[in-house]
Design an enzyme around this catalytic site. Structure first.
Site, PDB file in Angstrom:
ATOM      1  N   GLU A  56       0.851  -1.186   0.000  1.00 61.98           N
ATOM      2  CA  GLU A  56       0.000   0.000   0.000  1.00 61.98           C
ATOM      3  C   GLU A  56       0.894   1.246   0.000  1.00 61.98           C
ATOM      4  O   GLU A  56       0.448   2.336   0.336  1.00 61.98           O
ATOM      5  CB  GLU A  56      -0.985  -0.012   1.164  1.00 61.98           C
ATOM      6  CG  GLU A  56      -0.377  -0.142   2.532  1.00 61.98           C
ATOM      7  CD  GLU A  56      -1.423  -0.063   3.630  1.00 61.98           C
ATOM      8  OE1 GLU A  56      -2.149   0.923   3.680  1.00 61.98           O
ATOM      9  OE2 GLU A  56      -1.488  -1.022   4.439  1.00 61.98           O
ATOM     10  N   CYS A  81      -3.514  -3.552   4.530  1.00 67.95           N
ATOM     11  CA  CYS A  81      -2.579  -4.580   5.005  1.00 67.95           C
ATOM     12  C   CYS A  81      -2.980  -5.992   4.598  1.00 67.95           C
ATOM     13  O   CYS A  81      -2.259  -6.951   4.885  1.00 67.95           O
ATOM     14  CB  CYS A  81      -2.478  -4.537   6.525  1.00 67.95           C
ATOM     15  SG  CYS A  81      -1.914  -2.958   7.126  1.00 67.95           S
ATOM     16  N   HIS A 114      -2.607  -9.973  12.195  1.00 65.13           N
ATOM     17  CA  HIS A 114      -2.042  -8.753  11.617  1.00 65.13           C
ATOM     18  C   HIS A 114      -1.530  -7.903  12.783  1.00 65.13           C
ATOM     19  O   HIS A 114      -2.213  -7.753  13.795  1.00 65.13           O
ATOM     20  CB  HIS A 114      -3.096  -7.985  10.811  1.00 65.13           C
ATOM     21  CG  HIS A 114      -2.642  -6.604  10.483  1.00 65.13           C
ATOM     22  ND1 HIS A 114      -1.439  -6.361   9.861  1.00 65.13           N
ATOM     23  CD2 HIS A 114      -3.179  -5.381  10.744  1.00 65.13           C
ATOM     24  CE1 HIS A 114      -1.268  -5.049   9.737  1.00 65.13           C
ATOM     25  NE2 HIS A 114      -2.314  -4.440  10.268  1.00 65.13           N
TER      26      HIS A 114
HETATM   27  P1  HMG Z   1      -3.482   6.375  21.803  1.00 67.33           P
HETATM   28  O1  HMG Z   1      -4.929   6.674  21.688  1.00 67.33           O
HETATM   29  O2  HMG Z   1      -2.548   7.514  21.902  1.00 67.33           O
HETATM   30  O3  HMG Z   1      -3.188   5.393  22.979  1.00 67.33           O
HETATM   31  O4  HMG Z   1      -2.997   5.472  20.585  1.00 67.33           O
HETATM   32  P2  HMG Z   1      -4.067   5.073  24.284  1.00 67.33           P
HETATM   33  O5  HMG Z   1      -4.265   6.292  25.077  1.00 67.33           O
HETATM   34  O6  HMG Z   1      -5.282   4.254  23.901  1.00 67.33           O
HETATM   35  O7  HMG Z   1      -3.009   4.133  25.004  1.00 67.33           O
HETATM   36  C1  HMG Z   1      -2.658   2.914  24.450  1.00 67.33           C
HETATM   37  C2  HMG Z   1      -2.553   1.901  25.571  1.00 67.33           C
HETATM   38  O8  HMG Z   1      -1.451   2.286  26.396  1.00 67.33           O
HETATM   39  C3  HMG Z   1      -3.762   1.866  26.489  1.00 67.33           C
HETATM   40  O9  HMG Z   1      -3.964   0.528  26.892  1.00 67.33           O
HETATM   41  C4  HMG Z   1      -3.316   2.687  27.682  1.00 67.33           C
HETATM   42  O10 HMG Z   1      -3.987   2.348  28.885  1.00 67.33           O
HETATM   43  C5  HMG Z   1      -1.861   2.303  27.740  1.00 67.33           C
HETATM   44  P3  HMG Z   1      -5.392  -0.181  26.648  1.00 67.33           P
HETATM   45  O11 HMG Z   1      -6.394   0.648  27.313  1.00 67.33           O
HETATM   46  O12 HMG Z   1      -5.597  -0.144  25.146  1.00 67.33           O
HETATM   47  O13 HMG Z   1      -5.211  -1.551  27.203  1.00 67.33           O
HETATM   48  N1  HMG Z   1      -1.012   3.271  28.468  1.00 67.33           N
HETATM   49  C6  HMG Z   1      -0.032   2.918  29.306  1.00 67.33           C
HETATM   50  N2  HMG Z   1       0.414   1.714  29.689  1.00 67.33           N
HETATM   51  C7  HMG Z   1       1.466   1.667  30.583  1.00 67.33           C
HETATM   52  N3  HMG Z   1       2.039   2.792  31.092  1.00 67.33           N
HETATM   53  C8  HMG Z   1       1.619   4.018  30.712  1.00 67.33           C
HETATM   54  C9  HMG Z   1       0.536   4.125  29.782  1.00 67.33           C
HETATM   55  N4  HMG Z   1      -0.117   5.158  29.199  1.00 67.33           N
HETATM   56  C10 HMG Z   1      -1.066   4.611  28.403  1.00 67.33           C
HETATM   57  N5  HMG Z   1       2.205   5.106  31.222  1.00 67.33           N
HETATM   58  C11 HMG Z   1      -3.893   4.049  18.860  1.00 67.33           C
HETATM   59  C12 HMG Z   1      -3.491   4.149  20.316  1.00 67.33           C
HETATM   60  C13 HMG Z   1      -4.159   2.617  18.498  1.00 67.33           C
HETATM   61  C14 HMG Z   1      -5.174   4.861  18.656  1.00 67.33           C
HETATM   62  C15 HMG Z   1      -2.749   4.649  17.989  1.00 67.33           C
HETATM   63  O14 HMG Z   1      -1.556   3.932  18.186  1.00 67.33           O
HETATM   64  C16 HMG Z   1      -3.065   4.674  16.510  1.00 67.33           C
HETATM   65  O15 HMG Z   1      -3.841   5.490  16.010  1.00 67.33           O
HETATM   66  N6  HMG Z   1      -2.420   3.759  15.737  1.00 67.33           N
HETATM   67  C17 HMG Z   1      -2.632   3.662  14.292  1.00 67.33           C
HETATM   68  C18 HMG Z   1      -3.891   2.885  13.962  1.00 67.33           C
HETATM   69  C19 HMG Z   1      -3.762   1.413  14.282  1.00 67.33           C
HETATM   70  O16 HMG Z   1      -2.680   0.878  14.390  1.00 67.33           O
HETATM   71  N7  HMG Z   1      -4.923   0.726  14.375  1.00 67.33           N
HETATM   72  C20 HMG Z   1      -4.942  -0.692  14.625  1.00 67.33           C
HETATM   73  C21 HMG Z   1      -6.133  -1.395  13.998  1.00 67.33           C
HETATM   74  S1  HMG Z   1      -6.284  -0.964  12.259  1.00 67.33           S
HETATM   75  C22 HMG Z   1      -5.053  -1.931  11.499  1.00 67.33           C
HETATM   76  O17 HMG Z   1      -4.488  -2.785  12.098  1.00 67.33           O
HETATM   77  C23 HMG Z   1      -4.742  -1.611  10.061  1.00 67.33           C
HETATM   78  C24 HMG Z   1      -3.464  -0.852   9.816  1.00 67.33           C
HETATM   79  O18 HMG Z   1      -2.338  -1.692   9.974  1.00 67.33           O
HETATM   80  C25 HMG Z   1      -3.478  -0.235   8.409  1.00 67.33           C
HETATM   81  C26 HMG Z   1      -3.782  -1.122   7.212  1.00 67.33           C
HETATM   82  O19 HMG Z   1      -4.598  -2.030   7.224  1.00 67.33           O
HETATM   83  O20 HMG Z   1      -3.216  -0.781   6.165  1.00 67.33           O
HETATM   84  C27 HMG Z   1      -3.291   0.306  10.795  1.00 67.33           C
END
Ligand code: HMG
Length: 388
Positions: free
Chosen positions: A79, A111, A233
């Site tokens: 992609e 992906c 994935h």
């Molecule tokens: P965010 O919103 O900044 O993170 O980003 P958050 O606030 O949800 O924190 C993440 C986790 O860290 C949470 O745990 C927090 O509690 C924890 P959870 O509640 O999820 O269990 N946390 C801590 N842990 C320990 N010590 C600390 C601490 N602080 C927080 N101090 C988000 C998360 C996924 C939204 C971001 O990374 C993002 O936007 N990523 C890109 C999108 C993505 O990867 N999506 C995945 C599904 S889609 C997919 O897989 C397709 C893709 O590969 C593309 C394709 O298909 O081409 C992306």
């Protein structure tokens, strides 16, 4: 006759940013990355590498072993395409010296497309068992700076030989699919970075897992308990852990938390230090499992959940072939990962911002990659690749 993955090799850039460095600059706890999303480092592509050079680097060891005569088709999943018309695989075809009778095509669906390529490759091999299909998946994951996606960048390529009577993993014919038109992650043609609705994307990922598993269960005799391991994935490692808990709960599997974790843990080692490599990520997860598995996997069933935003998902299954451990590239993968160079935050920004020239003038690319293949120049809007 069985059909599946006969050999597998991956490549990633020689540069990485430690997510502790990113956390320090962002003035947040590094544990959010190390524990919260389960990521430690992310690979950053050098200015003279792209999906073409990474794919050729990943495929080279396979071609060195089998030669080129039996390869009937090269399927290139990405992609991060470098051209709207010409398939990136055509450059790879030349760099690897494949024969002029070998067909080449590029596939796209976020992906997911490497999985489509594998299923199509299996169908081709079933028709012509004496032929081999080379599937390469290569991507550079890029999000805007200072967004929640930034820490989930990465880059990598994986190359797989699909053959009859494979030496690594026999792939079963039964699959479960799920497709839905959603906007969780996308990249319009005029952008170099993806747009993502992060939280929504994780919800759609889990919903697709449930739907694809249900579809799989309708056609396969296999139950959840028949699998020893699951490859998901891997946008970030914690996603796989969450997904696997979700699937085991759906199946009311009476497993302890430790047992559930053990079914995915060995698939995550490489991803934690490479980051998201989009199409390649689940298959780098498979390499991680085969190369780092704590027990002999021969005869074991592995479940695969492939997800591509937008979205298309697929659940399928495979069996690890006895003797698989003799056909791996474990040492060269480990050496490549250990030889990588850590970059400072400023160096990361330079790699991130390296301009992709668009003016049609001649631009030499700085020599930077340690890989065998490099993008030497862009001249007259043409990409010039060289073998080092
Ligand atoms: P965010 O919103 O900044 O993170 O980003 P958050 O606030 O949800 O924190 C993440 C986790 O860290 C949470 O745990 C927090 O509690 C924890 P959870 O509640 O999820 O269990 N946390 C801590 N842990 C320990 N010590 C600390 C601490 N602080 C927080 N101090 C988000 C998360 C996924 C939204 C971001 O990374 C993002 O936007 N990523 C890109 C999108 C993505 O990867 N999506 C995945 C599904 S889609 C997919 O897989 C397709 C893709 O590969 C593309 C394709 O298909 O081409 C992306």
């Amino acid at each position: 006759m069985s059909v599946g993955i006969d050999e597998i090799s991956f490549y990633t850039s020689n540069y990485f940013l430690d997510l502790r460095t990113l956390a320090e600059v962002q003035q947040i706890e590094s544990e959010k990355y190390y524990q919260g999303i389960g990521q430690e480092k992310m690979s950053m592509a050098a200015p003279d590498e792209d999906v073409v050079t990474m794919a050729a680097n990943a495929a080279r060891p396979l071609i060195e072993r089998v030669g080129t005569d039996s390869i009937s088709t090269l399927m290139f999943a990405t992609e991060t395409g470098v051209d709207q018309s010409k398939a990136a695989g055509v450059y790879v075809h030349r760099l690897l010296g494949l024969t002029s009778n070998c067909r080449v095509v590029e596939l796209k669906q976020a992906c997911y497309s490497a999985t489509a390529a594998i299923q199509m490759a299996c169908a081709l091999v079933a028709r012509q068992p004496e032929k081999k299909v080379l599937v390469v998946a290569s991507d550079i994951a890029r999000y805007d700076l200072d967004t929640s996606g930034e820490a989930t960048q990465g880059c990598g390529a994986v190359a797989m030989l699909i053959t009859a009577n494979p030496r690594l993993v026999e792939i079963d014919a039964e699959v479960g699919n799920y497709t839905e038109d959603v906007m969780d992650f996308w990249r319009p043609n005029y952008r170099s970075t993806a747009i993502v609705d992060g939280k929504y994307s994780t919800k759609i990922y889990l919903k697709s897992l449930k739907k694809a598993w249900e579809s799989f269960s309708e056609v396969s005799a296999l139950a959840f308990d028949d699998f020893s391991h699951f490859c998901y994935h891997l946008p970030f490692s914690r996603m796989a852990e969450k997904a696997h808990k979700h699937l085991s709960k759906l199946n009311k599997a009476g497993l302890s938390l430790e047992q559930i974790e053990n079914q995915v843990e060995d698939t995550l080692h490489y991803n934690r230090i490479i980051g998201n490599s989009y199409t390649a990520s689940m298959y780098i997860g498979l390499v991680s499992l085969l190369e780092n598995g704590k027990k002999d996997l021969a005869g074991n069933k592995v479940g695969f959940f492939s997800y591509g935003s937008g979205c298309v998902a697929e659940f399928f299954s495979g069996t690890v072939v006895p003797g698989y451990e003799k056909c791996l590239h474990t040492l060269s993968h480990r050496n490549m990962l250990e030889a990588r160079q850590e970059v400072s935050y400023d160096e990361y920004l330079n790699l991130y911002r390296h301009p992709d020239p668009r003016d049609g003038e001649h631009h030499d690319m700085p020599t930077s990659t340690q890989g065998r293949y490099r993008l030497a120049a862009i001249s007259g809007h043409k990409r010039e690749y060289v073998i080092c």
